[in-house]
Motif scaffolding. Sequence first.
Motif, PDB file in Angstrom:
ATOM      1  N   TRP A   1      76.328 -35.998 130.486  1.00  0.00           N
ATOM      2  CA  TRP A   1      76.792 -34.878 131.353  1.00  0.00           C
ATOM      3  C   TRP A   1      76.912 -33.528 130.541  1.00  0.00           C
ATOM      4  N   ARG A   2      77.723 -34.057 129.260  1.00  0.00           N
ATOM      5  CA  ARG A   2      77.899 -32.865 128.380  1.00  0.00           C
ATOM      6  C   ARG A   2      76.700 -32.266 127.924  1.00  0.00           C
ATOM      7  N   PHE A   3      75.685 -33.231 127.590  1.00  0.00           N
ATOM      8  CA  PHE A   3      74.516 -32.571 127.213  1.00  0.00           C
ATOM      9  C   PHE A   3      73.795 -31.638 128.093  1.00  0.00           C
ATOM     10  N   ARG A   4      73.626 -32.141 129.158  1.00  0.00           N
ATOM     11  CA  ARG A   4      73.001 -31.209 130.591  1.00  0.00           C
ATOM     12  C   ARG A   4      73.962 -29.971 130.437  1.00  0.00           C
ATOM     13  N   SER A   5      75.162 -29.814 130.533  1.00  0.00           N
ATOM     14  CA  SER A   5      76.137 -29.024 130.734  1.00  0.00           C
ATOM     15  C   SER A   5      75.934 -27.918 129.641  1.00  0.00           C
ATOM     16  N   TYR A   6      75.753 -28.466 128.406  1.00  0.00           N
ATOM     17  CA  TYR A   6      75.662 -27.776 127.295  1.00  0.00           C
ATOM     18  C   TYR A   6      74.632 -26.829 127.102  1.00  0.00           C
ATOM     19  N   PHE A   7      73.434 -27.210 127.712  1.00  0.00           N
ATOM     20  CA  PHE A   7      72.046 -26.357 127.704  1.00  0.00           C
ATOM     21  C   PHE A   7      71.950 -25.615 128.928  1.00  0.00           C
TER      22      PHE A   7
ATOM     23  N   THR B   1      59.612 -48.515 127.747  1.00  0.00           N
ATOM     24  CA  THR B   1      60.152 -49.552 128.495  1.00  0.00           C
ATOM     25  C   THR B   1      61.597 -49.624 128.636  1.00  0.00           C
ATOM     26  N   LYS B   2      62.491 -49.060 127.863  1.00  0.00           N
ATOM     27  CA  LYS B   2      63.811 -49.353 127.620  1.00  0.00           C
ATOM     28  C   LYS B   2      64.519 -48.093 128.030  1.00  0.00           C
ATOM     29  N   PRO B   3      65.627 -47.953 128.545  1.00  0.00           N
ATOM     30  CA  PRO B   3      66.391 -46.551 128.916  1.00  0.00           C
ATOM     31  C   PRO B   3      66.685 -46.180 127.435  1.00  0.00           C
ATOM     32  N   PRO B   4      66.257 -44.761 127.331  1.00  0.00           N
ATOM     33  CA  PRO B   4      66.556 -43.999 126.156  1.00  0.00           C
ATOM     34  C   PRO B   4      68.113 -44.085 125.775  1.00  0.00           C
ATOM     35  N   PHE B   5      68.921 -43.675 126.465  1.00  0.00           N
ATOM     36  CA  PHE B   5      70.169 -43.687 126.356  1.00  0.00           C
ATOM     37  C   PHE B   5      70.886 -45.128 125.768  1.00  0.00           C
TER      38      PHE B   5
ATOM     39  N   PHE C   1      64.290 -38.165 125.451  1.00  0.00           N
ATOM     40  CA  PHE C   1      65.358 -38.065 126.061  1.00  0.00           C
ATOM     41  C   PHE C   1      65.575 -36.549 126.569  1.00  0.00           C
ATOM     42  N   ILE C   2      65.495 -35.568 125.598  1.00  0.00           N
ATOM     43  CA  ILE C   2      65.688 -34.286 125.875  1.00  0.00           C
ATOM     44  C   ILE C   2      64.601 -34.059 126.883  1.00  0.00           C
ATOM     45  N   ASP C   3      63.224 -34.165 126.391  1.00  0.00           N
ATOM     46  CA  ASP C   3      62.167 -33.790 127.397  1.00  0.00           C
ATOM     47  C   ASP C   3      62.391 -34.321 128.850  1.00  0.00           C
ATOM     48  N   SER C   4      62.934 -35.620 128.886  1.00  0.00           N
ATOM     49  CA  SER C   4      63.480 -35.990 130.490  1.00  0.00           C
ATOM     50  C   SER C   4      64.634 -35.526 131.021  1.00  0.00           C
ATOM     51  N   GLN C   5      65.381 -34.888 130.369  1.00  0.00           N
ATOM     52  CA  GLN C   5      66.670 -34.461 130.882  1.00  0.00           C
ATOM     53  C   GLN C   5      67.046 -33.039 131.186  1.00  0.00           C
ATOM     54  N   ILE C   6      66.341 -32.368 130.395  1.00  0.00           N
ATOM     55  CA  ILE C   6      66.461 -30.723 130.100  1.00  0.00           C
ATOM     56  C   ILE C   6      65.406 -30.300 130.956  1.00  0.00           C
TER      57      ILE C   6
ATOM     58  N   ARG D   1      63.992 -26.367 127.685  1.00  0.00           N
ATOM     59  CA  ARG D   1      63.650 -27.880 126.546  1.00  0.00           C
ATOM     60  C   ARG D   1      63.312 -27.125 125.186  1.00  0.00           C
ATOM     61  N   SER D   2      62.705 -25.976 125.163  1.00  0.00           N
ATOM     62  CA  SER D   2      62.443 -25.558 123.815  1.00  0.00           C
ATOM     63  C   SER D   2      63.604 -25.314 123.109  1.00  0.00           C
ATOM     64  N   SER D   3      64.520 -24.707 123.743  1.00  0.00           N
ATOM     65  CA  SER D   3      65.919 -24.383 122.968  1.00  0.00           C
ATOM     66  C   SER D   3      66.662 -25.615 122.601  1.00  0.00           C
ATOM     67  N   ALA D   4      66.704 -26.532 123.446  1.00  0.00           N
ATOM     68  CA  ALA D   4      67.422 -27.881 123.209  1.00  0.00           C
ATOM     69  C   ALA D   4      66.543 -28.658 122.006  1.00  0.00           C
ATOM     70  N   LEU D   5      65.291 -28.705 121.995  1.00  0.00           N
ATOM     71  CA  LEU D   5      64.483 -29.321 120.837  1.00  0.00           C
ATOM     72  C   LEU D   5      64.826 -28.583 119.716  1.00  0.00           C
ATOM     73  N   ALA D   6      64.965 -27.364 119.594  1.00  0.00           N
ATOM     74  CA  ALA D   6      64.933 -26.463 118.534  1.00  0.00           C
ATOM     75  C   ALA D   6      66.286 -26.652 117.886  1.00  0.00           C
ATOM     76  N   ILE D   7      67.390 -26.896 118.650  1.00  0.00           N
ATOM     77  CA  ILE D   7      68.815 -27.087 118.193  1.00  0.00           C
ATOM     78  C   ILE D   7      68.967 -28.510 117.658  1.00  0.00           C
ATOM     79  N   PHE D   8      68.172 -29.681 118.322  1.00  0.00           N
ATOM     80  CA  PHE D   8      68.094 -30.937 117.888  1.00  0.00           C
ATOM     81  C   PHE D   8      67.297 -30.981 116.544  1.00  0.00           C
ATOM     82  N   TYR D   9      66.062 -30.584 116.497  1.00  0.00           N
ATOM     83  CA  TYR D   9      65.475 -30.444 115.112  1.00  0.00           C
ATOM     84  C   TYR D   9      66.167 -29.826 113.888  1.00  0.00           C
ATOM     85  N   LEU D  10      66.755 -28.523 114.420  1.00  0.00           N
ATOM     86  CA  LEU D  10      67.449 -27.804 113.318  1.00  0.00           C
ATOM     87  C   LEU D  10      68.741 -28.809 112.711  1.00  0.00           C
TER      88      LEU D  10
END
Length: 182
Positions: free
Chosen positions: A173-179, A53-57, A107-112, A117-126
Amino acid sequence: MIVSGAPNELQTFVHETLGVSVTSESVYLGYLMSVFIAVFCIANLIFGHAAKTKPPFRLVAIGTFVWIIAIFLSGLSKSLESFYLLLFARALSGVGEAAIQTVVPAFIDSQISSKRRSSALAIFYLGFPVGGALGFLWGSYAASSIGWVCSFSDSLLLHSPLLHSHRTGHSTWRFRSYFRHF
């Protein structure tokens, strides 16, 4: 991971602040880890429910703020000679880490895009095992060379700019542009 990387120095801290016997010091070190894990588990449930219910950011910003307060209180506990303040700070650290580990994958799932998405989650979990290993190394090195309190102060300085990025929203913005490059 500073706490885990500096057991000898923290045993001395426990002995000096609580006056417990040498055989009981490890019990109190166990409390530091146990309170972190217990609060982390409970906070995971709370942040997981709030993410519906709340904004993830905003949730991540709250978690980051709580985490930075935990780092500050951890360093302050030595000056105040308070094991219980360090114990409380470890509980707050569990809240902060739970917010990040629970909310950021959604958040990654909704923004990438699904393509990246798989690369972003892999980097996050790494980041968890790599960050944990680096935390053990830093905690051990810092505790033996500059003191465990200084390692919390250094960590506080490194994490503080995150609050500004959460407040302004620039990190989205940086998060999106990086991926885009993956």
